[in-house]
Design a protein around this motif. Structure first.
Motif, PDB file in Angstrom:
ATOM      1  N   THR A   2       0.809  -1.218   0.000  1.00 41.62           N
ATOM      2  CA  THR A   2       0.000   0.000   0.000  1.00 41.62           C
ATOM      3  C   THR A   2       0.840   1.265   0.000  1.00 41.62           C
ATOM      4  O   THR A   2       0.339   2.348  -0.285  1.00 41.62           O
ATOM      5  N   LYS A   3       2.135   1.138   0.332  1.00 43.13           N
ATOM      6  CA  LYS A   3       3.006   2.306   0.455  1.00 43.13           C
ATOM      7  C   LYS A   3       3.091   3.083  -0.851  1.00 43.13           C
ATOM      8  O   LYS A   3       3.192   4.312  -0.860  1.00 43.13           O
ATOM      9  N   GLN A   4       3.008   2.373  -1.976  1.00 45.01           N
ATOM     10  CA  GLN A   4       3.172   3.019  -3.278  1.00 45.01           C
ATOM     11  C   GLN A   4       1.974   3.912  -3.653  1.00 45.01           C
ATOM     12  O   GLN A   4       2.073   4.722  -4.574  1.00 45.01           O
ATOM     13  N   PHE A   5       0.854   3.748  -2.942  1.00 42.51           N
ATOM     14  CA  PHE A   5      -0.348   4.492  -3.332  1.00 42.51           C
ATOM     15  C   PHE A   5      -0.476   5.845  -2.630  1.00 42.51           C
ATOM     16  O   PHE A   5      -1.446   6.569  -2.875  1.00 42.51           O
ATOM     17  N   ASN A   6       0.438   6.168  -1.729  1.00 42.89           N
ATOM     18  CA  ASN A   6       0.476   7.487  -1.081  1.00 42.89           C
ATOM     19  C   ASN A   6      -0.867   7.844  -0.447  1.00 42.89           C
ATOM     20  O   ASN A   6      -1.434   8.912  -0.702  1.00 42.89           O
ATOM     21  N   ARG A   7      -1.388   6.939   0.358  1.00 38.95           N
ATOM     22  CA  ARG A   7      -2.667   7.204   1.028  1.00 38.95           C
ATOM     23  C   ARG A   7      -2.458   7.304   2.534  1.00 38.95           C
ATOM     24  O   ARG A   7      -1.583   6.636   3.093  1.00 38.95           O
ATOM     25  N   ILE A   8      -3.274   8.126   3.141  1.00 37.61           N
ATOM     26  CA  ILE A   8      -3.306   8.199   4.600  1.00 37.61           C
ATOM     27  C   ILE A   8      -4.745   7.979   5.060  1.00 37.61           C
ATOM     28  O   ILE A   8      -5.686   8.126   4.274  1.00 37.61           O
ATOM     29  N   ILE A   9      -4.884   7.579   6.307  1.00 36.00           N
ATOM     30  CA  ILE A   9      -6.204   7.283   6.855  1.00 36.00           C
ATOM     31  C   ILE A   9      -6.430   8.123   8.105  1.00 36.00           C
ATOM     32  O   ILE A   9      -5.572   8.171   9.001  1.00 36.00           O
ATOM     33  N   VAL A  10      -7.569   8.782   8.121  1.00 36.76           N
ATOM     34  CA  VAL A  10      -7.930   9.640   9.244  1.00 36.76           C
ATOM     35  C   VAL A  10      -9.037   8.957  10.032  1.00 36.76           C
ATOM     36  O   VAL A  10     -10.049   8.534   9.458  1.00 36.76           O
ATOM     37  N   MET A  11      -8.842   8.819  11.323  1.00 34.35           N
ATOM     38  CA  MET A  11      -9.863   8.229  12.178  1.00 34.35           C
ATOM     39  C   MET A  11      -9.972   9.052  13.454  1.00 34.35           C
ATOM     40  O   MET A  11      -9.118   9.900  13.743  1.00 34.35           O
ATOM     41  N   ASN A  12     -11.021   8.834  14.202  1.00 38.28           N
ATOM     42  CA  ASN A  12     -11.179   9.523  15.484  1.00 38.28           C
ATOM     43  C   ASN A  12     -10.040   9.118  16.420  1.00 38.28           C
ATOM     44  O   ASN A  12      -9.624   7.952  16.426  1.00 38.28           O
ATOM     45  N   ALA A  13      -9.541  10.056  17.186  1.00 37.97           N
ATOM     46  CA  ALA A  13      -8.420   9.782  18.088  1.00 37.97           C
ATOM     47  C   ALA A  13      -8.762   8.702  19.110  1.00 37.97           C
ATOM     48  O   ALA A  13      -7.865   8.042  19.658  1.00 37.97           O
ATOM     49  N   LYS A  45       0.502  15.081  10.136  1.00 38.53           N
ATOM     50  CA  LYS A  45       0.737  16.002  11.246  1.00 38.53           C
ATOM     51  C   LYS A  45      -0.224  17.194  11.184  1.00 38.53           C
ATOM     52  O   LYS A  45      -0.799  17.607  12.199  1.00 38.53           O
ATOM     53  N   LYS A  46      -0.418  17.712   9.976  1.00 36.96           N
ATOM     54  CA  LYS A  46      -1.256  18.901   9.812  1.00 36.96           C
ATOM     55  C   LYS A  46      -2.714  18.611  10.183  1.00 36.96           C
ATOM     56  O   LYS A  46      -3.373  19.414  10.854  1.00 36.96           O
ATOM     57  N   ILE A  47      -3.235  17.475   9.744  1.00 38.51           N
ATOM     58  CA  ILE A  47      -4.643  17.137  10.027  1.00 38.51           C
ATOM     59  C   ILE A  47      -4.864  16.973  11.528  1.00 38.51           C
ATOM     60  O   ILE A  47      -5.841  17.481  12.097  1.00 38.51           O
ATOM     61  N   ASP A  48      -3.958  16.261  12.181  1.00 33.31           N
ATOM     62  CA  ASP A  48      -4.130  16.044  13.630  1.00 33.31           C
ATOM     63  C   ASP A  48      -4.032  17.352  14.409  1.00 33.31           C
ATOM     64  O   ASP A  48      -4.766  17.567  15.382  1.00 33.31           O
ATOM     65  N   GLU A  49      -3.121  18.240  13.996  1.00 31.43           N
ATOM     66  CA  GLU A  49      -2.999  19.542  14.673  1.00 31.43           C
ATOM     67  C   GLU A  49      -4.234  20.411  14.425  1.00 31.43           C
ATOM     68  O   GLU A  49      -4.681  21.143  15.311  1.00 31.43           O
ATOM     69  N   GLU A  50      -4.800  20.299  13.230  1.00 35.76           N
ATOM     70  CA  GLU A  50      -5.967  21.104  12.862  1.00 35.76           C
ATOM     71  C   GLU A  50      -7.163  20.794  13.765  1.00 35.76           C
ATOM     72  O   GLU A  50      -7.937  21.687  14.128  1.00 35.76           O
ATOM     73  N   TYR A  51      -7.310  19.524  14.130  1.00 36.10           N
ATOM     74  CA  TYR A  51      -8.514  19.123  14.885  1.00 36.10           C
ATOM     75  C   TYR A  51      -8.209  18.727  16.329  1.00 36.10           C
ATOM     76  O   TYR A  51      -9.048  18.133  16.993  1.00 36.10           O
ATOM     77  N   ARG A  52      -7.011  19.076  16.808  1.00 35.93           N
ATOM     78  CA  ARG A  52      -6.600  18.655  18.155  1.00 35.93           C
ATOM     79  C   ARG A  52      -7.534  19.193  19.238  1.00 35.93           C
ATOM     80  O   ARG A  52      -7.874  18.494  20.190  1.00 35.93           O
ATOM     81  N   SER A  53      -8.017  20.418  19.085  1.00 38.27           N
ATOM     82  CA  SER A  53      -8.816  21.056  20.140  1.00 38.27           C
ATOM     83  C   SER A  53     -10.311  21.042  19.820  1.00 38.27           C
ATOM     84  O   SER A  53     -11.076  21.845  20.368  1.00 38.27           O
ATOM     85  N   THR A  54     -10.743  20.180  18.948  1.00 40.06           N
ATOM     86  CA  THR A  54     -12.163  20.108  18.589  1.00 40.06           C
ATOM     87  C   THR A  54     -12.855  18.978  19.361  1.00 40.06           C
ATOM     88  O   THR A  54     -12.209  18.239  20.112  1.00 40.06           O
ATOM     89  N   ASP A  55     -14.157  18.870  19.142  1.00 40.67           N
ATOM     90  CA  ASP A  55     -14.903  17.780  19.798  1.00 40.67           C
ATOM     91  C   ASP A  55     -14.563  16.421  19.197  1.00 40.67           C
ATOM     92  O   ASP A  55     -14.860  15.386  19.804  1.00 40.67           O
ATOM     93  N   PHE A  56     -13.985  16.435  18.017  1.00 42.06           N
ATOM     94  CA  PHE A  56     -13.645  15.178  17.335  1.00 42.06           C
ATOM     95  C   PHE A  56     -12.172  15.202  16.908  1.00 42.06           C
ATOM     96  O   PHE A  56     -11.868  15.367  15.722  1.00 42.06           O
ATOM     97  N   PRO A  57     -11.240  15.072  17.849  1.00 43.61           N
ATOM     98  CA  PRO A  57      -9.816  15.040  17.482  1.00 43.61           C
ATOM     99  C   PRO A  57      -9.521  13.807  16.635  1.00 43.61           C
ATOM    100  O   PRO A  57     -10.230  12.803  16.706  1.00 43.61           O
ATOM    101  N   THR A  58      -8.489  13.898  15.829  1.00 41.39           N
ATOM    102  CA  THR A  58      -8.198  12.833  14.865  1.00 41.39           C
ATOM    103  C   THR A  58      -6.872  12.135  15.157  1.00 41.39           C
ATOM    104  O   THR A  58      -5.993  12.671  15.845  1.00 41.39           O
ATOM    105  N   ARG A  59      -6.769  10.956  14.612  1.00 43.99           N
ATOM    106  CA  ARG A  59      -5.507  10.212  14.596  1.00 43.99           C
ATOM    107  C   ARG A  59      -5.261   9.840  13.139  1.00 43.99           C
ATOM    108  O   ARG A  59      -6.022   9.058  12.568  1.00 43.99           O
ATOM    109  N   THR A  60      -4.233  10.408  12.540  1.00 44.13           N
ATOM    110  CA  THR A  60      -3.968  10.217  11.115  1.00 44.13           C
ATOM    111  C   THR A  60      -2.664   9.458  10.932  1.00 44.13           C
ATOM    112  O   THR A  60      -1.667   9.754  11.583  1.00 44.13           O
TER     113      THR A  60
END
Length: 397
Positions: free
Chosen positions: A49-60, A233-248
């Motif tokens: 999967t590394k070759q497809f340059n994908r990341i996955i965002v889920m609730n922290a 890093k950017k996505i997790d920092e963007e939503y760190r202080s929200t009601d739905f923080p993320t783990r990317t």
């Protein structure tokens, strides 16, 4: 090479004993291939999967947490993102059977841009996008249930309090180390059903399901490999202080997370494999010791007519490696051939979306069998090479 005929003939001296030894090694290797291939195939699929340059965002907080569907649009607007699709697990029943295959609500317009190794014929993809209740399914699922384009596929809600009346509009093709038993359908269709629970009914108004508007996890296609780390890093920092923080994390890391969840099981499998190798060493060694004990006189005759110690040592070791290697070839390479043609995923209750024996595992199994033959033949070979000619011939005279 001129001794090969003699070595093969020796291996056939006692066909019952040789056959049983080969069978015991083959069966043990076959079982070892099944146990070790599960983790090896999973690791191989993750690495691919590394070759497809994908990341996955889920609730922290994990899969149980929610991600608002509005995050799809927000993440897609970030620099370096090519496409985003929600992947909302439905988990319904089909033909009254509980979750035997994966069912995800996705963005029909973006899902195959994001999962670009999945291929759907253009006319089928267009029909899928145009039909809000349409679905695209995997080829293995289609074969298993005899489904084809245009067939209805009703799913009964189990996790969600709504039923879906899907129509198959496409069948995707994908590499073999991917899930080929998935059902993908419109996120809007599921979300509308959930929101309608809150519409007026019989003069009263009920609240919409709390699951409405939940994107589940997000699959994000990045522009290139360099953008994946910074976006995580950017996505997790963007939503760190929200009601739905993320783990990317990257898709590869996401897959490894499941492997780590079975870390204890992995150790158990390796310990079982080690015990099997040791037991095979005793089985093979005992067979060779019996064979050499029966040939004490013959070895003495060979040495009397000019066979030196090294030659006797080599002939005995070659016979042991031959017998063990035959068992390894049948067990390791046979399992590789079998699982390349037989799909066991329908019999695993959805636990294994794919299973095969990687070449690396099969060849390692064959190598282990050859080593076992060598190790089990060392002691009988040394004894035969150092045996006394006089003592051996005494049984004849």
């Amino acid at each position: 090479m001129k001794y090969l005929t003699y070595i093969f003939r020796n291996a056939r001296r006692n066909p019952v004993r040789t056959g049983l030894t080969v069978a015991s090694i083959a069966i043990s290797m076959f079982l070892m291939m099944i146990l070790t291939s599960f983790f090896a195939a999973l690791q191989e699929a993750n690495a691919a999967t590394k070759q497809f340059n994908r990341i996955i965002v889920m609730n922290a907080n994990g899969f149980a947490g929610q991600l608002p569907i509005a995050r799809v649009r927000q993440v897609e607007a970030m620099d370096g993102v090519v496409s985003v699709t929600p992947f909302s697990w439905y988990g319904g029943k089909y033909q009254n059977q509980r979750v035997l295959f994966a069912q995800f609500a996705v963005d029909a317009d973006k899902v195959f841009d994001t999962l670009d190794e999945y291929d759907v014929p253009p006319e089928q993809l267009a029909a899928f996008k145009a039909d809000k209740s349409g679905a695209v399914i995997g080829p293995k699922l289609a074969r298993e249930y005899g489904l084809k384009i245009g067939d209805p596929m009703p799913l009964q809600g189990d996790i969600y309090p709504v039923d879906l009346k899907l129509t198959i509009q496409g069948i995707y093709q994908a590499p073999r180390n991917t899930d080929q038993r998935m059902v993908l359908f419109h996120f809007e269709y599921l979300d509308d059903q959930l929101r309608q629970l809150g519409s007026s009914s019989g003069g009263s108004t009920t609240q919409p399901s709390s699951a409405a508007g939940n994107a589940g996890i997000l699959f994000v296609k990045c522009r290139d490999a360099a953008a994946t780390a910074s976006l995580c890093k950017k996505i997790d920092e963007e939503y760190r202080s929200t009601d739905f923080p993320t783990r990317t994390q990257t898709e590869e890391a996401f897959g490894q997370m499941f492997s780590e969840m079975m870390g204890g099981l992995k150790n158990v499998v390796y310990w079982i494999g080690t015990a099997v190798v040791i037991s095979l060493l005793f089985v093979s060694g005992n067979a060779m010791a019996m064979a050499m004990r029966e040939r004490t006189t013959e070895v003495a005759v060979l040495k009397a007519i000019g066979y030196d110690k090294k030659l006797v040592l080599g002939i005995v070791l070659a016979e042991a490696v031959l017998v063990s290697g035959l068992g390894g070839a049948v067990g390791a390479l046979g399992s590789k051939a079998l699982f390349d043609f037989v799909d066991i995923s329908p019999f695993t209750g959805g636990f294994l979306p794919f299973f095969y024996v990687p070449w690396s595992v099969a060849l390692t199994g064959l190598g282990v069998a050859l080593f076992l033959g060598f190790a089990s033949g060392v002691v009988p070979a040394v004894i035969a090479a150092n045996s006394s000619v006089i003592n051996g011939l005494r049984k004849v005279v």
